[in-house]
Design an enzyme around this catalytic site. Structure first.
Site, PDB file in Angstrom:
ATOM      1  N   MET A 185     -10.341  -3.604  -1.382  1.00  0.00           N
ATOM      2  CA  MET A 185     -10.404  -3.134   0.006  1.00  0.00           C
ATOM      3  C   MET A 185     -11.488  -2.053   0.131  1.00  0.00           C
ATOM      4  O   MET A 185     -11.208  -0.865   0.339  1.00  0.00           O
ATOM      5  CB  MET A 185      -9.034  -2.623   0.446  1.00  0.00           C
ATOM      6  N   THR A 186     -12.731  -2.495   0.016  1.00  0.00           N
ATOM      7  CA  THR A 186     -13.876  -1.581  -0.035  1.00  0.00           C
ATOM      8  C   THR A 186     -14.352  -1.207   1.372  1.00  0.00           C
ATOM      9  O   THR A 186     -15.476  -1.526   1.772  1.00  0.00           O
ATOM     10  CB  THR A 186     -15.013  -2.210  -0.854  1.00  0.00           C
ATOM     11  N   GLU A 204       0.826  -1.201   0.000  1.00  0.00           N
ATOM     12  CA  GLU A 204       0.000   0.000   0.000  1.00  0.00           C
ATOM     13  C   GLU A 204       0.865   1.258   0.000  1.00  0.00           C
ATOM     14  O   GLU A 204       2.020   1.226   0.407  1.00  0.00           O
ATOM     15  CB  GLU A 204      -0.943  -0.021   1.207  1.00  0.00           C
ATOM     16  N   TRP A 216     -11.841  -8.196   6.532  1.00  0.00           N
ATOM     17  CA  TRP A 216     -10.813  -7.551   7.338  1.00  0.00           C
ATOM     18  C   TRP A 216     -11.492  -7.045   8.614  1.00  0.00           C
ATOM     19  O   TRP A 216     -12.259  -6.107   8.597  1.00  0.00           O
ATOM     20  CB  TRP A 216     -10.149  -6.376   6.616  1.00  0.00           C
TER      21      TRP A 216
END
Length: 427
Positions: free
Chosen positions: A277-278, A214, A401
């Site tokens: 990664m919403t 990231e 997550w």
């Protein structure tokens, strides 16, 4: 089904009206004994269609086999068994639920080695893959290994696949642009890390590598793609797969350090699968709002399927919320709360839970120590809306997550609505 608690409701009255036991209602929703119900709270109600009374000498394998079930499916229908598998004569087990699963999805989830064993056990029967978070690297390419033996043993015991997460997290435990940039600009370090990862993955039984890099500087985008290509070729040569976690973009030219190096089309062409990664629209230092509001999640997913085949895509689901302090203390960092913890907090403070129809997420306000607070979190309604989105867009599945906090009603919801794809077939 999902029942929304009304003022004056009691657990006994709801259980009686819905034809289920109080114990089952409490277990399926992670309700501690003595905790009052909260108006606006969502409850998952699972109605057994077929049950079995345990006899002396019975085993999980024997009961499952006789009923034509896998052990994992039996555990899904009886969630307390995963953490407490010792059978007691007279114990009533569910063999079938009313209704059939509406969708078939892969289900993944991330966990650190220090996860509470009982919390992990509640999730494992529902997982296609457990992603072990995280393996790191030093600037010279030396592999930094976590103590993952316990996670590996538990995943194998439940028949879940294992994904090794390689994350660009530095020694201060944060995603670092400088750290990932130095790595991507040093092919020797890349070769060293891949050479170290392969025997670890083979020896420990990992089926794939999950690259979570990231805040990559935009000028390193091509180097990131080259590293992914190199990793894919090595993994495929040994029968392993490559996965990548990508930031939630809505267009190819989206500006920002988090987004620019995550080229959906280019990454999707290289890797075998992708986690979108919403989440984190509502974040610790931001304005109070849903962590994963459905309109924004939909926008990301609908863009993603124009760049990446849907059968490669997993929709990220947050297993957490935030508690923001309002008023002139709004600059304070919001506190992370688990979804079950949020309901407990609402019960303790006398709050009423509202369900935001636009965000498709639950929220409530309360006052404590002179400060007003707002909490946004997830419940069975908000998770159900995201599951239906994954089904609508024909995505491969979803990924949580993370698995570090209990969320019993999420797994109860999945037990009735989702048929989980497993490595050796479907449950």
């Amino acid at each position: 089904m999902i029942y929304v608690v009304q003022p004056g409701d009691t657990l006994a009255a709801i259980a009686r009206a819905q034809g289920v036991s109080i114990a089952r209602l409490r277990s399926d929703n992670g309700l501690p004994a003595g905790q009052p119900l909260v108006p606006g709270q969502a409850l998952v109600v699972l109605r057994p269609r077929e049950t079995y009374e345990v006899r002396p000498g019975d085993t999980l394998y024997g009961i499952a086999g006789a009923a034509g079930l896998t052990v994992n499916r039996l555990l899904q229908y009886n969630p307390t068994l995963a953490a407490h598998p010792d059978l007691i004569p007279g114990q009533l087990l569910t063999l079938r639920l009313e209704g059939e699963p509406e969708m078939t999805l892969t289900v993944g989830g991330y966990a650190y080695p220090h996860v509470v064993e009982e919390v992990l056990a509640g999730a494992l029967p529902f997982l296609t893959d457990l992603s072990v978070f995280f393996y790191g690297f030093q600037d010279d390419g030396t592999l930094v290994e976590p103590p993952d033996g316990g996670l590996i043993a538990r995943a194998k015991a439940f028949g879940a696949g294992l994904m090794l997460v390689l994350a660009s997290i530095d020694g201060s435990e944060t995603f670092s642009s400088d750290h990932v940039s130095r790595f991507l600009r040093d092919e020797g370090a890349q070769d060293k890390i891949l050479a170290a990862l392969l025997p670890v993955m083979v020896e420990k039984g990992y089926r794939g590598l999950d690259v979570d890099f990231e805040y990559i500087p935009p000028e390193d985008k091509e180097k990131f793609l080259a590293f992914l290509g190199k990793a894919r070729d090595l993994l495929h040569a040994h029968g392993l797969v490559l996965h990548a976690a990508l930031a939630p973009k809505t267009r190819p030219d989206q500006p920002g350090l988090l987004y620019e190096a995550h080229d959906y089309a280019a990454v999707g062409a290289i890797v075998d699968s992708v986690l979108l990664m919403t989440y984190e629209w509502g974040y610790a230092y931001g304005t109070p709002m849903a962590v994963a509001p459905l309109p924004q999640v939909r926008e990301v997913a609908e863009y993603a399927v124009t760049e990446i085949p849907p059968w490669k895509l997993q929709l990220g689901l947050p297993n957490y919320g935030y508690d923001w302090t309002l008023s002139h203390a709004a600059h304070r960092r919001a506190r992370v709360v688990g979804n079950q913890e949020a309901v407990t907090l609402a019960a303790r403070t006398g709050a009423v839970i509202q369900y935001d129809g636009q965000a498709q997420a639950p929220t409530f306000r309360y006052r404590q120590d002179g400060w007003d607070h707002q909490v946004w979190f997830e419940d069975a309604r908000s998770i159900g809306a995201k599951l239906r989105l994954a089904q609508e867009l024909d995505l491969a599945g979803v990924g949580y997550w993370s698995l570090m906090r209990p969320f019993a009603q999420n797994w109860a919801l999945l037990s009735q609505t989702v048929r989980v794809r497993r490595g050796e077939g479907t449950l």
